[in-house]
Design a protein around this motif. Sequence first.
Motif, PDB file in Angstrom:
ATOM      1  N   TYR A  65      -0.360   9.248 -13.278  1.00 24.34           N
ATOM      2  CA  TYR A  65      -1.092   9.458 -12.105  1.00 24.34           C
ATOM      3  C   TYR A  65      -2.290  10.248 -12.230  1.00 24.34           C
ATOM      4  CZ  TYR A  65       3.437   7.985 -10.123  1.00 24.34           C
ATOM      5  OH  TYR A  65       4.610   7.455  -9.706  1.00 24.34           O
ATOM      6  N   SER A  68      -5.469  13.184  -7.915  1.00 26.95           N
ATOM      7  CA  SER A  68      -5.390  12.689  -6.295  1.00 26.95           C
ATOM      8  C   SER A  68      -4.244  12.166  -5.747  1.00 26.95           C
ATOM      9  CB  SER A  68      -6.681  11.987  -5.960  1.00 26.95           C
ATOM     10  OG  SER A  68      -6.705  10.650  -6.811  1.00 26.95           O
ATOM     11  N   ASP A  69      -3.336  11.566  -6.428  1.00 33.97           N
ATOM     12  CA  ASP A  69      -2.094  10.881  -6.494  1.00 33.97           C
ATOM     13  C   ASP A  69      -1.076  11.624  -6.680  1.00 33.97           C
ATOM     14  OD1 ASP A  69      -3.453   8.485  -5.453  1.00 33.97           O
ATOM     15  OD2 ASP A  69      -3.659   7.681  -7.449  1.00 33.97           O
ATOM     16  N   ILE A  70      -1.051  12.984  -7.110  1.00 29.60           N
ATOM     17  CA  ILE A  70       0.114  13.852  -7.469  1.00 29.60           C
ATOM     18  C   ILE A  70       0.256  14.849  -6.176  1.00 29.60           C
ATOM     19  CG2 ILE A  70       1.038  15.663  -8.866  1.00 29.60           C
ATOM     20  CD1 ILE A  70      -0.493  14.347 -11.285  1.00 29.60           C
ATOM     21  N   TYR A  71       1.233  14.842  -5.376  1.00 29.15           N
ATOM     22  CA  TYR A  71       1.540  15.662  -4.146  1.00 29.15           C
ATOM     23  C   TYR A  71       2.571  16.477  -4.688  1.00 29.15           C
ATOM     24  CZ  TYR A  71      -1.533  12.669  -1.289  1.00 29.15           C
ATOM     25  OH  TYR A  71      -2.801  11.939  -0.962  1.00 29.15           O
ATOM     26  N   ASN A 112      -2.296  17.107  -1.891  1.00 29.99           N
ATOM     27  CA  ASN A 112      -2.290  16.693  -3.505  1.00 29.99           C
ATOM     28  C   ASN A 112      -2.866  17.555  -4.266  1.00 29.99           C
ATOM     29  OD1 ASN A 112      -5.074  16.378  -2.475  1.00 29.99           O
ATOM     30  ND2 ASN A 112      -5.254  14.141  -3.082  1.00 29.99           N
ATOM     31  N   ASP A 117      -6.563  15.620  -0.188  1.00 25.10           N
ATOM     32  CA  ASP A 117      -5.572  15.042   1.011  1.00 25.10           C
ATOM     33  C   ASP A 117      -4.562  15.998   1.474  1.00 25.10           C
ATOM     34  OD1 ASP A 117      -4.789  13.341   2.955  1.00 25.10           O
ATOM     35  OD2 ASP A 117      -3.578  12.342   1.568  1.00 25.10           O
ATOM     36  N   ILE A 174       2.078   7.028  -5.322  1.00 27.95           N
ATOM     37  CA  ILE A 174       1.899   8.663  -5.432  1.00 27.95           C
ATOM     38  C   ILE A 174       3.317   9.230  -5.850  1.00 27.95           C
ATOM     39  CG2 ILE A 174       0.142   8.718  -3.469  1.00 27.95           C
ATOM     40  CD1 ILE A 174       2.415  10.265  -1.971  1.00 27.95           C
ATOM     41  N   MET A 176       5.381  12.707  -5.656  1.00 30.39           N
ATOM     42  CA  MET A 176       5.805  13.679  -4.591  1.00 30.39           C
ATOM     43  C   MET A 176       6.631  14.591  -5.628  1.00 30.39           C
ATOM     44  SD  MET A 176       5.364  15.310  -2.122  1.00 30.39           S
ATOM     45  CE  MET A 176       4.688  13.896  -0.690  1.00 30.39           C
TER      46      MET A 176
END
Length: 192
Positions: A65, A68-71, A112, A117, A174, A176
């Motif tokens: 990832y 920006s896609d790791i929350y 993120n 975000d 994403i 999470m």
Amino acid sequence: MLLTKANYFANELGHEADVKMSWISRFKVRYCIGKIQKAGETAGVNMQSVNEWTEGKLKDILNRYEASDIYNADETGLFWQMLPEKSLGFIGKEYHGGKQAKTRITVLVAANMDGSDKLPLFVIGKSKNPRAYKNVKKLPVKYTNNKKAWMTGVLFESWLNKLNSKRRLSGRKIAMVVDNCTAHPQVELTNV
């Protein structure tokens, strides 16, 4: 106790001087001894397992990832009526504390990895219709309630499902990352 033991050892070693509290104060400063507050449960954690997970499996998953896609999401308790334990006051005046109010809400915070975000706060309270929200048309947070104002597996899964179906992700996949908590069930979703 420390003063008594210090006097005992001083007498055993042949010193005639009586050890005073000033010696204890200097001893504590010299060896960085002070009041502490224990927090967390690190004693119950197997560090080898943690290292294997963070350096192995988790690293492999997150490498797939973009930042920006790791929350990451986590809950915190907010005791909104509790007064601070320590404060400033006038010397010589007596201040008495009473029983602390334990009225709380739970707030789920998520964002993120690169900070671009920040998801809307998810607030859990006790009241179904809090009086403070009487004339409020729209809240800037997602609010729900339960008896203890705690996160449950059902609430967390519902929050994840709404995140999964939102246009916010617009087809993105994403990761999470959450802690190991009974309120965080393992679910399979299309975008999360």
